[in-house]
Design a protein around this motif. Sequence first.
Motif, PDB file in Angstrom:
ATOM      1  N   ALA A 194       0.831  -1.209   0.000  1.00 13.76           N
ATOM      2  CA  ALA A 194       0.000   0.000   0.000  1.00 13.76           C
ATOM      3  C   ALA A 194       0.864   1.258   0.000  1.00 13.76           C
ATOM      4  O   ALA A 194       0.550   2.241  -0.683  1.00 13.76           O
ATOM      5  CB  ALA A 194      -0.928   0.001   1.208  1.00 13.76           C
ATOM      6  N   ALA A 195       1.951   1.224   0.761  1.00 15.08           N
ATOM      7  CA  ALA A 195       2.847   2.377   0.808  1.00 15.08           C
ATOM      8  C   ALA A 195       3.549   2.574  -0.536  1.00 15.08           C
ATOM      9  O   ALA A 195       3.724   3.713  -1.002  1.00 15.08           O
ATOM     10  CB  ALA A 195       3.881   2.202   1.919  1.00 15.08           C
ATOM     11  N   ARG A 196       3.936   1.479  -1.173  1.00 16.08           N
ATOM     12  CA  ARG A 196       4.558   1.587  -2.498  1.00 16.08           C
ATOM     13  C   ARG A 196       3.592   2.215  -3.500  1.00 16.08           C
ATOM     14  O   ARG A 196       3.983   3.077  -4.298  1.00 16.08           O
ATOM     15  CB  ARG A 196       4.986   0.208  -2.989  1.00 16.08           C
ATOM     16  CG  ARG A 196       6.117  -0.426  -2.225  1.00 16.08           C
ATOM     17  CD  ARG A 196       6.470  -1.773  -2.827  1.00 16.08           C
ATOM     18  NE  ARG A 196       7.549  -2.435  -2.105  1.00 16.08           N
ATOM     19  CZ  ARG A 196       8.051  -3.621  -2.426  1.00 16.08           C
ATOM     20  NH1 ARG A 196       7.561  -4.277  -3.471  1.00 16.08           N
ATOM     21  NH2 ARG A 196       9.024  -4.151  -1.715  1.00 16.08           N
ATOM     22  N   SER A 197       2.351   1.789  -3.443  1.00 18.56           N
ATOM     23  CA  SER A 197       1.338   2.334  -4.360  1.00 18.56           C
ATOM     24  C   SER A 197       1.143   3.825  -4.122  1.00 18.56           C
ATOM     25  O   SER A 197       1.052   4.615  -5.071  1.00 18.56           O
ATOM     26  CB  SER A 197       0.006   1.582  -4.190  1.00 18.56           C
ATOM     27  OG  SER A 197       0.156   0.223  -4.539  1.00 18.56           O
ATOM     28  N   ASP A 198       1.065   4.223  -2.839  1.00 17.42           N
ATOM     29  CA  ASP A 198       0.921   5.638  -2.499  1.00 17.42           C
ATOM     30  C   ASP A 198       2.107   6.443  -3.024  1.00 17.42           C
ATOM     31  O   ASP A 198       1.937   7.542  -3.562  1.00 17.42           O
ATOM     32  CB  ASP A 198       0.823   5.821  -0.981  1.00 17.42           C
ATOM     33  CG  ASP A 198      -0.580   5.596  -0.437  1.00 17.42           C
ATOM     34  OD1 ASP A 198      -1.509   5.467  -1.262  1.00 17.42           O
ATOM     35  OD2 ASP A 198      -0.726   5.554   0.797  1.00 17.42           O
ATOM     36  N   LEU A 199       3.293   5.899  -2.842  1.00 15.62           N
ATOM     37  CA  LEU A 199       4.497   6.600  -3.274  1.00 15.62           C
ATOM     38  C   LEU A 199       4.494   6.806  -4.788  1.00 15.62           C
ATOM     39  O   LEU A 199       4.796   7.894  -5.286  1.00 15.62           O
ATOM     40  CB  LEU A 199       5.741   5.815  -2.849  1.00 15.62           C
ATOM     41  CG  LEU A 199       7.094   6.409  -3.223  1.00 15.62           C
ATOM     42  CD1 LEU A 199       7.279   7.779  -2.602  1.00 15.62           C
ATOM     43  CD2 LEU A 199       8.229   5.478  -2.797  1.00 15.62           C
ATOM     44  N   GLU A 236       1.923   6.812  -6.775  1.00 10.71           N
ATOM     45  CA  GLU A 236       0.792   7.635  -7.202  1.00 10.71           C
ATOM     46  C   GLU A 236       0.949   9.097  -6.787  1.00 10.71           C
ATOM     47  O   GLU A 236       0.748  10.014  -7.593  1.00 10.71           O
ATOM     48  CB  GLU A 236      -0.506   7.075  -6.617  1.00 10.71           C
ATOM     49  CG  GLU A 236      -1.743   7.879  -6.984  1.00 10.71           C
ATOM     50  CD  GLU A 236      -3.010   7.324  -6.350  1.00 10.71           C
ATOM     51  OE1 GLU A 236      -4.019   8.045  -6.353  1.00 10.71           O
ATOM     52  OE2 GLU A 236      -2.975   6.188  -5.846  1.00 10.71           O
ATOM     53  N   LYS A 237       1.351   9.316  -5.524  1.00  9.49           N
ATOM     54  CA  LYS A 237       1.413  10.679  -4.989  1.00  9.49           C
ATOM     55  C   LYS A 237       2.780  11.338  -5.153  1.00  9.49           C
ATOM     56  O   LYS A 237       2.903  12.562  -5.058  1.00  9.49           O
ATOM     57  CB  LYS A 237       1.034  10.670  -3.509  1.00  9.49           C
ATOM     58  CG  LYS A 237      -0.377  10.143  -3.235  1.00  9.49           C
ATOM     59  CD  LYS A 237      -0.629  10.025  -1.739  1.00  9.49           C
ATOM     60  CE  LYS A 237      -2.010   9.441  -1.452  1.00  9.49           C
ATOM     61  NZ  LYS A 237      -2.237   9.243   0.006  1.00  9.49           N
ATOM     62  N   ILE A 268       5.767   9.995   0.270  1.00 11.02           N
ATOM     63  CA  ILE A 268       5.136   9.535   1.500  1.00 11.02           C
ATOM     64  C   ILE A 268       6.031   9.987   2.645  1.00 11.02           C
ATOM     65  O   ILE A 268       7.177  10.409   2.432  1.00 11.02           O
ATOM     66  CB  ILE A 268       4.945   7.996   1.545  1.00 11.02           C
ATOM     67  CG1 ILE A 268       6.294   7.277   1.429  1.00 11.02           C
ATOM     68  CG2 ILE A 268       3.973   7.535   0.477  1.00 11.02           C
ATOM     69  CD1 ILE A 268       6.186   5.762   1.609  1.00 11.02           C
ATOM     70  N   ARG A 289       9.300   9.559  -4.739  1.00  8.37           N
ATOM     71  CA  ARG A 289       9.441   8.636  -5.866  1.00  8.37           C
ATOM     72  C   ARG A 289      10.755   8.889  -6.595  1.00  8.37           C
ATOM     73  O   ARG A 289      11.449   7.953  -7.001  1.00  8.37           O
ATOM     74  CB  ARG A 289       8.252   8.813  -6.818  1.00  8.37           C
ATOM     75  CG  ARG A 289       8.326   7.976  -8.080  1.00  8.37           C
ATOM     76  CD  ARG A 289       7.059   8.129  -8.900  1.00  8.37           C
ATOM     77  NE  ARG A 289       7.163   7.432 -10.167  1.00  8.37           N
ATOM     78  CZ  ARG A 289       6.172   7.302 -11.041  1.00  8.37           C
ATOM     79  NH1 ARG A 289       4.984   7.838 -10.764  1.00  8.37           N
ATOM     80  NH2 ARG A 289       6.344   6.653 -12.167  1.00  8.37           N
TER      81      ARG A 289
END
Length: 249
Positions: free
Chosen positions: A143-148, A150-151, A154, A168
């Motif tokens: 989930a943290a990888r996906s947030d990173l 996408e956004k 983090i 990123r």
Amino acid sequence: MTEETGRLKRADGVELAWKRQAGQRPTIVFLPGFKSDMEGSKAVFLATWAAKCGQAVLRLDYSGHGVSGGRFEDGTIGLWTQDALSVIDALTEGPLLLVGSSMGGWIGLNIALARPDRVMAYVGIAAAPDFTETLMWNSMPEAARSDLMEKGVIYAPSQYDAPLPITRALIEDGRRHLLMGAAIPLACPVRLLQGQQDEDVPWKTALALADRIAGQDVRVTLIKDGDHRLSRPADLALLQKTVEALLPA
């Protein structure tokens, strides 16, 4: 001897802060860690000791660190390596003895590979090559990888300061500078100081790094009760002894 302070302007206008002291060569260059700076205890200790023995020393802040300009969030391993190289090339001549702490250990390796004709020795203190991949990305939940991704950023908790922004760009640029997947063509003397109670960089990293370095004059010192910072009086005394032994007689 008097320590000189100044700022070096990058091509984009960002100013890089530095402090240097003239003296005998090689110039000792201290490279701080992630979100650390040239006023840390190890950097100040080395500068104070160098002043007493007349040794040339340079310390610096990467962009986004300490009193340098720029935003921390805009930094990457490649950019911070170039920051250090720019200051070193502008302010020093002759041989260099690099001392890199944590991330500064990775940056120091990059500098040693970029300036093999100048770097006569390297000291890593809890050196953390490839940490953006092995210690950050690999430890992130999906989930943290996906947030990173996408956004673009983090925030990770830190035991030393406010939550740290992980970008990123930091991760992706780090992959262009990974060293531990192949032999590291470094021939100068290498000394690695590593605490076995280090909660940030696993102590076996030092052994793996020593194995990767192509040169034969490589020594690892493990401090059984040592933490990541290695800033206690005994740790600083060990650092002094290590650096002193690498200087010309």
